[in-house]
Design an enzyme around this catalytic site. Structure first.
Site, PDB file in Angstrom:
ATOM      1  CE  LYS A 185      18.461  61.903  83.962  1.00 49.20           C
ATOM      2  NZ  LYS A 185      19.069  63.174  84.379  1.00 49.20           N
TER       3      LYS A 185
HETATM    4  C1  LIG Z   1      18.586  63.879  85.551  1.00 53.52           C
HETATM    5  C2  LIG Z   1      19.524  64.733  86.313  1.00 53.52           C
HETATM    6  C3  LIG Z   1      19.240  65.166  87.633  1.00 53.52           C
HETATM    7  C4  LIG Z   1      17.936  64.847  88.337  1.00 53.52           C
HETATM    8  O1  LIG Z   1      17.777  63.476  88.616  1.00 53.52           O
HETATM    9  P1  LIG Z   1      16.339  62.869  88.957  1.00 53.52           P
HETATM   10  O2  LIG Z   1      16.556  61.420  89.057  1.00 53.52           O
HETATM   11  O3  LIG Z   1      15.449  63.257  87.804  1.00 53.52           O
HETATM   12  O4  LIG Z   1      15.891  63.488  90.223  1.00 53.52           O
HETATM   13  C5  LIG Z   1      20.209  65.915  88.307  1.00 53.52           C
HETATM   14  N1  LIG Z   1      21.375  66.246  87.705  1.00 53.52           N
HETATM   15  C6  LIG Z   1      21.677  65.878  86.445  1.00 53.52           C
HETATM   16  C7  LIG Z   1      22.964  66.308  85.850  1.00 53.52           C
HETATM   17  C8  LIG Z   1      20.770  65.105  85.700  1.00 53.52           C
HETATM   18  O5  LIG Z   1      21.081  64.745  84.445  1.00 53.52           O
END
Ligand SMILES: *Cc1c(COP(=O)(O)O)cnc(C)c1O
Length: 479
Positions: free
Chosen positions: A117
């Site tokens: 993120k």
């Molecule tokens: C948020 C997240 C995801 C999923 O991502 P999306 O964009 O919501 O599909 C997968 N892995 C981790 C570690 C995350 O923090």
């Protein structure tokens, strides 16, 4: 470039107008009016640009196609500030490493909070500060988090002029690492709150505060939503960077396997592919919360109730509905906003699901849009972690393991050909308990996180009460 709503609202907006907004006025999601198209020459130029000037230059070129109301020099400066060795620990920013059988790992989790993120959030922090300064505005971000998103937002907004963050967390329900990461921050503009309740209570408090229109306006309350288009745009860049590193030949396509929750990450892949980036398959990998795998297998999209949303060992994918999914369906139905309204407002509203099976639209999901899907259980996840460790000597986190497992399965079934890039979305250190269950030892703590748990603890305890949250905001903003 103008931005429109997936539900057909008549006004279109510039990029900086949608940046600080959440949903479109009609409840739809903002999307670009069209996707810029790139040809083989542009792809070759991007390859050279990345190799010569690095990730920030590539990010400027790609994001610049979608942003025409920020001067290129300013955008470039922000990309340089967001994507560098200091923030992401390597010069490549998103390096790749080869695994066996034509699989690759794309490392997206070397940022300040050890989860992918940060890739979007670091850029969002730059953009927020820039646009707020230009408009002479301030913003108080109010959010709720069960872990990853909140800490990533705090590290991105840290030290940005004009931005304060109030982040509500469920008291005692985050991992020690997650708590240390957030509560260790020492900055008067970052306010951590431990609410006596669960994550849903925190989210309800955010909604209740935002529902008070006078308070919201007076205290300039905003959000860092997972549906913010700028986040997706920042993520498009690493699909291109991965293709460059694995192929770099416009005639040689690459597939991606993406651990999916809210459909943000893989939606960025869909945008890259729609622009003409040489992507073959996009593989959606879910955990036991398989609402998306169900859609891609059957054509039925059926969001779940929170009581049917399981707490799993890949917790960042524990979703009941995929908040970015409407953007993809908008493209699938040929950008027909009235069909989107029919599906997402009428049918979801009255039936609780919609069904595209048997339609040409659903056939196109696989054939024209290149999507595949699969799911993992806890046992699959442990197997994947153990297998990658045994054969590759690499420790992957549980989310990445879901993507690896689903990619292997698709390969075995002959549904996809190598190369497949598996997106690594978190470092194993964040999910030490599951790693220990799979491997019998806890993953090593990277040096930069070594003394995180001995940092101070700055957090305000509050009851599960809207007025208490409002009082806290008033005290900080009014001084
Ligand atoms: C948020 C997240 C995801 C999923 O991502 P999306 O964009 O919501 O599909 C997968 N892995 C981790 C570690 C995350 O923090």
């Amino acid at each position: 470039m103008r931005y429109i709503s997936t539900r057909g609202h008549e006004t279109s907006y510039a990029f900086t107008d949608i940046l600080l907004r959440g949903l479109a006025p009609d409840g739809g999601l903002f999307v670009p009016q069209s996707y810029p198209q790139v040809d083989a020459d542009t792809l070759r130029q991007w390859t050279q640009l990345f190799q010569r000037d690095g990730y920030p230059a590539l990010a400027t070129a790609i994001m610049g196609l979608f942003i025409d109301d920020i001067p290129t020099a300013d955008l470039e400066r922000m990309c340089q500030a967001a994507y560098n060795r200091e923030v992401f620990a390597t010069d490549e920013v998103t390096p790749v490493t080869p695994l066996s059988d034509g699989l690759w790992l794309l490392h997206l989790s070397n940022g300040p909070t050890a989860a992918f993120k940060d890739m979007a959030m670091q850029m969002l922090g730059q953009l927020f500060e820039y646009v707020l300064a230009r408009e002479g505005r301030e913003l108080n971000i109010l959010g709720a988090t069960s872990g990853d998103t909140g800490s990533s937002a705090e590290y991105a907004m840290l030290g940005k002029r004009g931005v304060r963050v109030f982040m509500l967390t469920p008291a005692g329900r985050m991992s020690a690492f997650q708590q240390a990461q957030m509560f260790g921050l020492d900055d008067p503009s970052i306010v951590n709150v431990a609410v006596d309740g669960v994550f849903d209570d925190c989210q309800d408090l955010v909604k209740a505060v935002s529902a008070d229109a006078d308070f919201k306006q007076r205290y300039r309350i905003g959000a860092v939503n997972s549906i913010n288009f700028a986040r997706l745009l920042a993520q498009v860049v690493y699909y291109v960077a991965a293709w460059i590193q694995v192929s770099g030949d416009p005639n040689h396509r690459v597939s991606f396997s993406v651990p999916t929750g809210n459909f943000g990450d893989v939606c960025a892949g869909h945008i890259a592919r729609s622009m003409g980036v040489p992507i073959d398959r996009l593989i959606v990998a879910t955990n036991e919360n398989d609402v998306l795998d169900e859609f891609f297998r059957t054509g039925v999209y059926r969001p779940r109730a929170s009581a049917q949303t399981w707490a799993t060992s890949s917790p960042s994918m524990d979703i009941s509905k995929a908040s970015n999914f409407e953007r993809f369906i908008f493209d699938v139905v040929g950008r027909d906003a009235s069909r989107v309204r029919d599906l997402f407002v009428k049918q979801l509203g009255s039936e609780g699901f919609f069904d595209l099976s048997g339609t040409g639209d659903f056939a196109a999901v696989r054939s024209r849009f290149g999507f595949l899907s699969g799911k993992s259980t806890h046992a699959d996840r442990l197997d994947s972690i153990a297998s990658v460790y045994r054969h590759e000597d690499v420790v992957i986190d549980p989310h990445t393991a879901d993507a690896w497992g689903v990619a292997r399965e698709a390969l075995r079934a002959g549904a996809v050909e190598p190369p497949i890039v598996v997106l690594e979305t978190a470092l194993p250190v964040k999910f030490a308990q599951t790693i220990e269950e799979a491997l019998g030892f806890v993953p090593p703590v990277p040096a930069r996180f070594a003394d995180i748990e001995s940092a101070g603890r700055r957090v305000v305890d509050l009851p599960n009460d809207v007025d208490a949250v409002k009082d806290l905001i008033r005290r900080h903003v009014d001084g």
